[in-house]
Design an enzyme around this catalytic site. Structure first.
Site, PDB file in Angstrom:
ATOM      1  N   GLY A 136       3.054   2.292  10.712  1.00 38.54           N
ATOM      2  CA  GLY A 136       3.992   3.399  10.523  1.00 38.54           C
ATOM      3  C   GLY A 136       4.759   3.764  11.784  1.00 38.54           C
ATOM      4  O   GLY A 136       5.376   4.825  11.848  1.00 38.54           O
TER       5      GLY A 136
ATOM      6  N   LYS B 298       0.094   4.341  -0.193  1.00 37.36           N
ATOM      7  CA  LYS B 298      -0.487   5.551   0.418  1.00 37.36           C
ATOM      8  C   LYS B 298      -0.252   6.745  -0.518  1.00 37.36           C
ATOM      9  O   LYS B 298      -0.297   6.567  -1.737  1.00 37.36           O
ATOM     10  CB  LYS B 298       0.070   5.755   1.832  1.00 37.36           C
ATOM     11  CG  LYS B 298      -0.079   4.461   2.663  1.00 37.36           C
ATOM     12  CD  LYS B 298       0.212   4.600   4.123  1.00 37.36           C
ATOM     13  CE  LYS B 298       0.022   3.240   4.800  1.00 37.36           C
ATOM     14  NZ  LYS B 298       0.238   3.280   6.235  1.00 37.36           N
TER      15      LYS B 298
ATOM     16  N   GLU C  66      -4.747  -4.923  10.740  1.00 37.60           N
ATOM     17  CA  GLU C  66      -3.684  -3.937  10.927  1.00 37.60           C
ATOM     18  C   GLU C  66      -3.917  -3.193  12.241  1.00 37.60           C
ATOM     19  O   GLU C  66      -4.711  -2.247  12.288  1.00 37.60           O
ATOM     20  CB  GLU C  66      -3.699  -2.921   9.776  1.00 37.60           C
ATOM     21  CG  GLU C  66      -3.484  -3.535   8.411  1.00 37.60           C
ATOM     22  CD  GLU C  66      -3.018  -2.483   7.404  1.00 37.60           C
ATOM     23  OE1 GLU C  66      -1.871  -2.582   6.964  1.00 37.60           O
ATOM     24  OE2 GLU C  66      -3.779  -1.567   7.085  1.00 37.60           O
TER      25      GLU C  66
ATOM     26  N   HIS D  90      -9.233   1.123   5.518  1.00 37.56           N
ATOM     27  CA  HIS D  90      -7.890   1.315   6.079  1.00 37.56           C
ATOM     28  C   HIS D  90      -7.985   2.224   7.305  1.00 37.56           C
ATOM     29  O   HIS D  90      -8.791   3.151   7.349  1.00 37.56           O
ATOM     30  CB  HIS D  90      -6.951   1.927   5.030  1.00 37.56           C
ATOM     31  CG  HIS D  90      -5.527   1.888   5.490  1.00 37.56           C
ATOM     32  ND1 HIS D  90      -5.017   2.825   6.362  1.00 37.56           N
ATOM     33  CD2 HIS D  90      -4.534   1.001   5.257  1.00 37.56           C
ATOM     34  CE1 HIS D  90      -3.758   2.503   6.627  1.00 37.56           C
ATOM     35  NE2 HIS D  90      -3.437   1.410   5.973  1.00 37.56           N
TER      36      HIS D  90
ATOM     37  N   SER E 108       4.067  -2.103  10.179  1.00 36.51           N
ATOM     38  CA  SER E 108       5.526  -2.155  10.314  1.00 36.51           C
ATOM     39  C   SER E 108       6.132  -3.486   9.889  1.00 36.51           C
ATOM     40  O   SER E 108       7.094  -3.955  10.495  1.00 36.51           O
ATOM     41  CB  SER E 108       5.947  -1.777  11.745  1.00 36.51           C
ATOM     42  OG  SER E 108       5.551  -0.438  12.025  1.00 36.51           O
TER      43      SER E 108
ATOM     44  N   GLU F  13      -6.288   4.605   8.283  1.00 40.38           N
ATOM     45  CA  GLU F  13      -6.151   6.053   8.014  1.00 40.38           C
ATOM     46  C   GLU F  13      -7.465   6.634   7.493  1.00 40.38           C
ATOM     47  O   GLU F  13      -7.791   7.795   7.761  1.00 40.38           O
ATOM     48  CB  GLU F  13      -4.975   6.285   7.039  1.00 40.38           C
ATOM     49  CG  GLU F  13      -3.652   6.091   7.758  1.00 40.38           C
ATOM     50  CD  GLU F  13      -2.527   5.516   6.923  1.00 40.38           C
ATOM     51  OE1 GLU F  13      -2.590   5.576   5.684  1.00 40.38           O
ATOM     52  OE2 GLU F  13      -1.582   4.977   7.527  1.00 40.38           O
TER      53      GLU F  13
ATOM     54  N   ASN G 203       0.866  -1.183   0.000  1.00 40.65           N
ATOM     55  CA  ASN G 203       0.000   0.000   0.000  1.00 40.65           C
ATOM     56  C   ASN G 203       0.900   1.229   0.000  1.00 40.65           C
ATOM     57  O   ASN G 203       1.546   1.526   1.001  1.00 40.65           O
ATOM     58  CB  ASN G 203      -0.900  -0.031   1.253  1.00 40.65           C
ATOM     59  CG  ASN G 203      -1.701   1.244   1.416  1.00 40.65           C
ATOM     60  OD1 ASN G 203      -1.810   2.053   0.488  1.00 40.65           O
ATOM     61  ND2 ASN G 203      -2.267   1.422   2.594  1.00 40.65           N
TER      62      ASN G 203
HETATM   63  P1  13P Z   1       3.484   0.423   7.548  1.00 40.16           P
HETATM   64  O1  13P Z   1       3.952  -0.886   6.920  1.00 40.16           O
HETATM   65  O2  13P Z   1       4.204   1.610   7.009  1.00 40.16           O
HETATM   66  O3  13P Z   1       3.424   0.346   9.027  1.00 40.16           O
HETATM   67  O4  13P Z   1       1.950   0.604   7.048  1.00 40.16           O
HETATM   68  C1  13P Z   1       1.073  -0.438   7.173  1.00 40.16           C
HETATM   69  C2  13P Z   1      -0.163  -0.103   6.438  1.00 40.16           C
HETATM   70  O5  13P Z   1      -0.893   0.801   6.827  1.00 40.16           O
HETATM   71  C3  13P Z   1      -0.468  -0.840   5.208  1.00 40.16           C
HETATM   72  O6  13P Z   1      -1.754  -0.585   4.773  1.00 40.16           O
END
Ligand code: 13P
Length: 254
Positions: free
Chosen positions: A174, A11, A168, A96, A214, A98, A9
Site C-alpha cells: 500500500g 481487504k 509481501e 497477512h 504495490s 495487516e 485481496n
Molecule cells: P497493495 O497491492 O495495495 O500494496 O497490497 C498488497 C497486499 O497487501 C495484498 O495482500
C-alpha cells in the site's frame, strides 16, 4: 511447470453489490485465462456467498481474508474456516501482514489457523514478509524463515497441493514502493531453497510463491518475468476490474 497464480485481496473494500458487479465483469473474460492460470479474488466476508454464486463453474477461486483457529465457539466477531468453506471459499489468506501487525497475530496462532483451515478443506495462501527495519538490519531472510518454520510447522509433503506462499514485504504494501524484480526474486529463491531443505526437491519445485506489495499493471510483467515469482497477490490495483484484467493477461516467459 508451475501455473501462474494471480490473486486479488480486496481487504475492507466493496459492498455486496459492487462485489457482484466486479465478479460478473470478471467472469465475462474468464474463459480467456482460467485454462492456463489460477485466478483468485478475496472479497470481504459479507460478499463471499454472493460472489460464489456469480463465479460458480468458471474455475475462478474464492478466498476468505482470514479465519479463526477454532471450528466454532464463543468468539464474537469471528468466522471459522468451515463457515468460509460453506460460503463458497476454496482458499483462505492466513498471516497477512495487516493481521500480524494491526491485530497482533503471532506465528503460533497462525500455525493453528493453518491447521484449522486445512482440516476444513480450505487451501491456504500463507503470507510472510519483513518490515523496513528488519530489511535495513539485514534480517529479511531470518524473518521469513522463522515465519515459515513456525507458521507452517504442520506442513507435510502432501500439503503442497493446498499451500501457496505469498511474500509481501511490509514496506511495499500500500505504499507504492514495490520491491524491485531482483529483490523479489532473491527472497523467492531463498524461500524455495528453504522448502527444498525442509521438505525435498519435489515440494520445492511445485511450491507456488506469489509476490505482493504495490503490484500494478505497469510493474506486473517485469516482476512476473523472474524465475521464482509464480504470480501476484494484489491489493489496491485489484479493486478496479479493468486493472485486474490487465494484470491477469500478463504472459510469463517460458
Ligand atoms: P497493495 O497491492 O495495495 O500494496 O497490497 C498488497 C497486499 O497487501 C495484498 O495482500
Amino acid at each position: 511447470m508451475r501455473r501462474p497464480f494471480i490473486a486479488g485481496n480486496w481487504k475492507m473494500h466493496k459492498t455486496i453489490a459492487e462485489a457482484v458487479d466486479f465478479s460478473q465483469k470478471l467472469c465475462k473474460q474468464a474463459q480467456q485465462f482460467t485454462g492456463g492460470k489460477d485466478i483468485l479474488i478475496a472479497p470481504p466476508f459479507t460478499a463471499l456467498s454472493s460472489v460464489a454464486k456469480v463465479i460458480e463453474g468458471t474455475g475462478i477461486h474464492l478466498a476468505a481474508q482470514n479465519t479463526h483457529e477454532s471450528p466454532q465457539g464463543a468468539f464474537t466477531g469471528e468466522v471459522s474456516s468451515s463457515m468460509a468453506a460453506e460460503a463458497g471459499c476454496d482458499y483462505v489468506l492466513i498471516g497477512h501482514s495487516e493481521r500480524r501487525h494491526l491485530y497482533g497475530e503471532t506465528d503460533d496462532l497462525l500455525a493453528r489457523k493453518v491447521e484449522a483451515a486445512w482440516k476444513s478443506g480450505l487451501k491456504v495462501i500463507f503470507c510472510i514478509g519483513e518490515t523496513l527495519d528488519e530489511r535495513e538490519q539485514g534480517k529479511t531472510f531470518a524473518v521469513v524463515e522463522k515465519q515459515i518454520k513456525e507458521g507452517l510447522k504442520a506442513f507435510k509433503e502432501d500439503d503442497i497441493e493446498r499451500l501457496v506462499i505469498a511474500y509481501e514485504p511490509v514496506w511495499a504494501i500500500g505504499t507504492g514502493k514495490t520491491a524491485t524484480p531482483e529483490q523479489a526474486e532473491e527472497v523467492h529463491a531463498l524461500i524455495r531453497g528453504l522448502q527444498k531443505k525442509l521438505h525435498g526437491a519435489a515440494a520445492a519445485d511445485s511450491l507456488i510463491i506469489l509476490y505482493g506489495g504495490s503490484v500494478k499493471p505497469d510493474n506486473m510483467t517485469e516482476l512476473m518475468a523472474k524465475e521464482n515469482v509464480d504470480g501476484a497477490l494484489i491489493g489496491g490495483a485489484s479493486l478496479d476490474v479493468e486493472s485486474f484484467l490487465q494484470m491477469i493477461m500478463f504472459d510469463k516467459p517460458e
